[in-house]
Design a protein around this motif. Structure first.
Motif, PDB file in Angstrom:
ATOM      1  N   PRO A  24       0.848  -1.201   0.000  1.00 52.15           N
ATOM      2  CA  PRO A  24       0.000   0.000   0.000  1.00 52.15           C
ATOM      3  C   PRO A  24       0.885   1.254   0.000  1.00 52.15           C
ATOM      4  CG  PRO A  24      -0.771  -1.572   1.630  1.00 52.15           C
ATOM      5  CD  PRO A  24       0.560  -2.080   1.129  1.00 52.15           C
ATOM      6  N   GLY A  25       0.465   2.265  -0.736  1.00 51.73           N
ATOM      7  CA  GLY A  25       1.210   3.519  -0.795  1.00 51.73           C
ATOM      8  C   GLY A  25       2.406   3.489  -1.723  1.00 51.73           C
ATOM      9  N   LEU A  26       2.520   2.445  -2.507  1.00 52.68           N
ATOM     10  CA  LEU A  26       3.638   2.277  -3.425  1.00 52.68           C
ATOM     11  C   LEU A  26       3.672   3.419  -4.449  1.00 52.68           C
ATOM     12  CD1 LEU A  26       5.806   0.368  -4.833  1.00 52.68           C
ATOM     13  CD2 LEU A  26       3.879  -0.554  -6.124  1.00 52.68           C
ATOM     14  N   THR A  27       4.838   4.016  -4.627  1.00 51.76           N
ATOM     15  CA  THR A  27       5.038   4.947  -5.731  1.00 51.76           C
ATOM     16  C   THR A  27       5.570   4.104  -6.878  1.00 51.76           C
ATOM     17  OG1 THR A  27       5.532   6.771  -4.233  1.00 51.76           O
ATOM     18  CG2 THR A  27       6.259   6.997  -6.518  1.00 51.76           C
ATOM     19  N   ALA A  28       4.859   4.138  -7.999  1.00 58.11           N
ATOM     20  CA  ALA A  28       5.143   3.173  -9.044  1.00 58.11           C
ATOM     21  C   ALA A  28       5.289   3.809 -10.418  1.00 58.11           C
ATOM     22  CB  ALA A  28       4.023   2.147  -9.089  1.00 58.11           C
ATOM     23  N   ILE A  29       5.913   3.043 -11.286  1.00 58.04           N
ATOM     24  CA  ILE A  29       5.989   3.350 -12.720  1.00 58.04           C
ATOM     25  C   ILE A  29       5.150   2.280 -13.413  1.00 58.04           C
ATOM     26  CG2 ILE A  29       7.486   3.527 -14.725  1.00 58.04           C
ATOM     27  CD1 ILE A  29       9.760   4.213 -12.693  1.00 58.04           C
ATOM     28  N   VAL A  30       4.127   2.712 -14.136  1.00 54.51           N
ATOM     29  CA  VAL A  30       3.210   1.781 -14.795  1.00 54.51           C
ATOM     30  C   VAL A  30       3.430   1.856 -16.304  1.00 54.51           C
ATOM     31  CG1 VAL A  30       0.792   1.165 -15.158  1.00 54.51           C
ATOM     32  CG2 VAL A  30       1.530   2.070 -12.936  1.00 54.51           C
ATOM     33  N   THR A  31       3.634   0.695 -16.903  1.00 56.26           N
ATOM     34  CA  THR A  31       3.823   0.599 -18.351  1.00 56.26           C
ATOM     35  C   THR A  31       2.754  -0.330 -18.911  1.00 56.26           C
ATOM     36  OG1 THR A  31       6.211   0.825 -18.052  1.00 56.26           O
ATOM     37  CG2 THR A  31       5.446   0.003 -20.172  1.00 56.26           C
ATOM     38  N   THR A  32       2.036   0.145 -19.912  1.00 52.04           N
ATOM     39  CA  THR A  32       1.005  -0.663 -20.559  1.00 52.04           C
ATOM     40  C   THR A  32       1.264  -0.665 -22.059  1.00 52.04           C
ATOM     41  OG1 THR A  32      -0.596  -0.095 -18.861  1.00 52.04           O
ATOM     42  CG2 THR A  32      -1.472  -0.923 -20.926  1.00 52.04           C
ATOM     43  N   LEU A  33       1.344  -1.864 -22.619  1.00 56.13           N
ATOM     44  CA  LEU A  33       1.597  -1.987 -24.053  1.00 56.13           C
ATOM     45  C   LEU A  33       0.700  -3.052 -24.660  1.00 56.13           C
ATOM     46  CD1 LEU A  33       5.489  -1.932 -24.088  1.00 56.13           C
ATOM     47  CD2 LEU A  33       3.955  -0.137 -24.873  1.00 56.13           C
ATOM     48  N   PRO A  34       0.160  -2.762 -25.850  1.00 50.30           N
ATOM     49  CA  PRO A  34      -0.602  -3.793 -26.546  1.00 50.30           C
ATOM     50  C   PRO A  34       0.344  -4.905 -26.990  1.00 50.30           C
ATOM     51  CG  PRO A  34      -0.468  -1.810 -27.886  1.00 50.30           C
ATOM     52  CD  PRO A  34       0.213  -1.522 -26.594  1.00 50.30           C
ATOM     53  N   GLN A  35      -0.098  -6.143 -26.847  1.00 50.62           N
ATOM     54  CA  GLN A  35       0.694  -7.297 -27.271  1.00 50.62           C
ATOM     55  C   GLN A  35       0.205  -7.845 -28.597  1.00 50.62           C
ATOM     56  OE1 GLN A  35       3.449  -8.449 -25.187  1.00 50.62           O
ATOM     57  NE2 GLN A  35       2.935  -6.360 -24.649  1.00 50.62           N
ATOM     58  N   LYS A  36      -1.101  -7.765 -28.791  1.00 51.84           N
ATOM     59  CA  LYS A  36      -1.697  -8.315 -30.011  1.00 51.84           C
ATOM     60  C   LYS A  36      -2.987  -7.551 -30.290  1.00 51.84           C
ATOM     61  CE  LYS A  36      -3.118 -12.763 -31.904  1.00 51.84           C
ATOM     62  NZ  LYS A  36      -3.305 -14.194 -31.601  1.00 51.84           N
ATOM     63  N   LEU A  37      -3.144  -7.094 -31.500  1.00 53.82           N
ATOM     64  CA  LEU A  37      -4.370  -6.408 -31.920  1.00 53.82           C
ATOM     65  C   LEU A  37      -4.808  -7.034 -33.237  1.00 53.82           C
ATOM     66  CD1 LEU A  37      -3.303  -2.671 -31.343  1.00 53.82           C
ATOM     67  CD2 LEU A  37      -4.761  -4.059 -29.874  1.00 53.82           C
ATOM     68  N   THR A  38      -5.801  -7.913 -33.164  1.00 60.39           N
ATOM     69  CA  THR A  38      -6.286  -8.568 -34.379  1.00 60.39           C
ATOM     70  C   THR A  38      -7.800  -8.724 -34.307  1.00 60.39           C
ATOM     71  OG1 THR A  38      -5.968 -10.761 -33.423  1.00 60.39           O
ATOM     72  CG2 THR A  38      -4.174  -9.901 -34.766  1.00 60.39           C
ATOM     73  N   GLY A  39      -8.443  -8.608 -35.434  1.00 59.41           N
ATOM     74  CA  GLY A  39      -9.891  -8.792 -35.494  1.00 59.41           C
ATOM     75  C   GLY A  39     -10.609  -7.886 -34.511  1.00 59.41           C
ATOM     76  N   VAL A  40     -11.388  -8.485 -33.613  1.00 59.69           N
ATOM     77  CA  VAL A  40     -12.152  -7.708 -32.629  1.00 59.69           C
ATOM     78  C   VAL A  40     -11.471  -7.697 -31.267  1.00 59.69           C
ATOM     79  CG1 VAL A  40     -14.338  -8.211 -33.793  1.00 59.69           C
ATOM     80  CG2 VAL A  40     -13.623  -9.640 -31.866  1.00 59.69           C
ATOM     81  N   ARG A  41     -10.344  -8.433 -31.115  1.00 63.15           N
ATOM     82  CA  ARG A  41      -9.690  -8.568 -29.811  1.00 63.15           C
ATOM     83  C   ARG A  41      -8.330  -7.901 -29.762  1.00 63.15           C
ATOM     84  NH1 ARG A  41     -11.738 -14.286 -29.479  1.00 63.15           N
ATOM     85  NH2 ARG A  41     -13.482 -14.061 -28.057  1.00 63.15           N
TER      86      ARG A  41
END
Length: 93
Positions: free
Chosen positions: A30-47
């Motif tokens: 709790p209270g963590l100061t963080a670095i958040v990284t979000t990246l798409p891994q696969k983008l195909t069709g509807v998913r």
């Protein structure tokens, strides 16, 4: 190319989370100061599959990670639709 979600939604579609899995490591607290990284891994069709990593800002240790499966739907009727080409292009997919 477009990564701006409000503009993509204005064009008639939006992502909806279908499932998500997450795990935390010993570096999370709790209270963590963080670095958040979000990246798409696969983008195909509807998913799309997105990976998120949360690292402690103090030393870079992995505190948590998650994988989320998204399904794109038309805003007009909530039926699945292909991920917009502009969004796939913006993420190089």
């Amino acid at each position: 190319a477009e990564r701006d979600l409000p503009k993509v939604e204005a064009a008639g579609s939006t992502p909806v989370s279908r499932s998500s899995t997450a795990s935390t490591g010993p570096g999370s607290a709790p209270g963590l100061t963080a670095i958040v990284t979000t990246l798409p891994q696969k983008l195909t069709g509807v998913r799309g599959i997105r990976r998120t990593e949360i690292h402690r800002a103090s030393d870079g240790e992995l505190a948590a990670e998650a994988t989320t499966v998204w399904v794109w739907v038309r805003t007009s009727d909530q039926h699945p639709t292909r991920i917009p080409a502009a969004l796939r292009a913006a993420w190089g997919r």
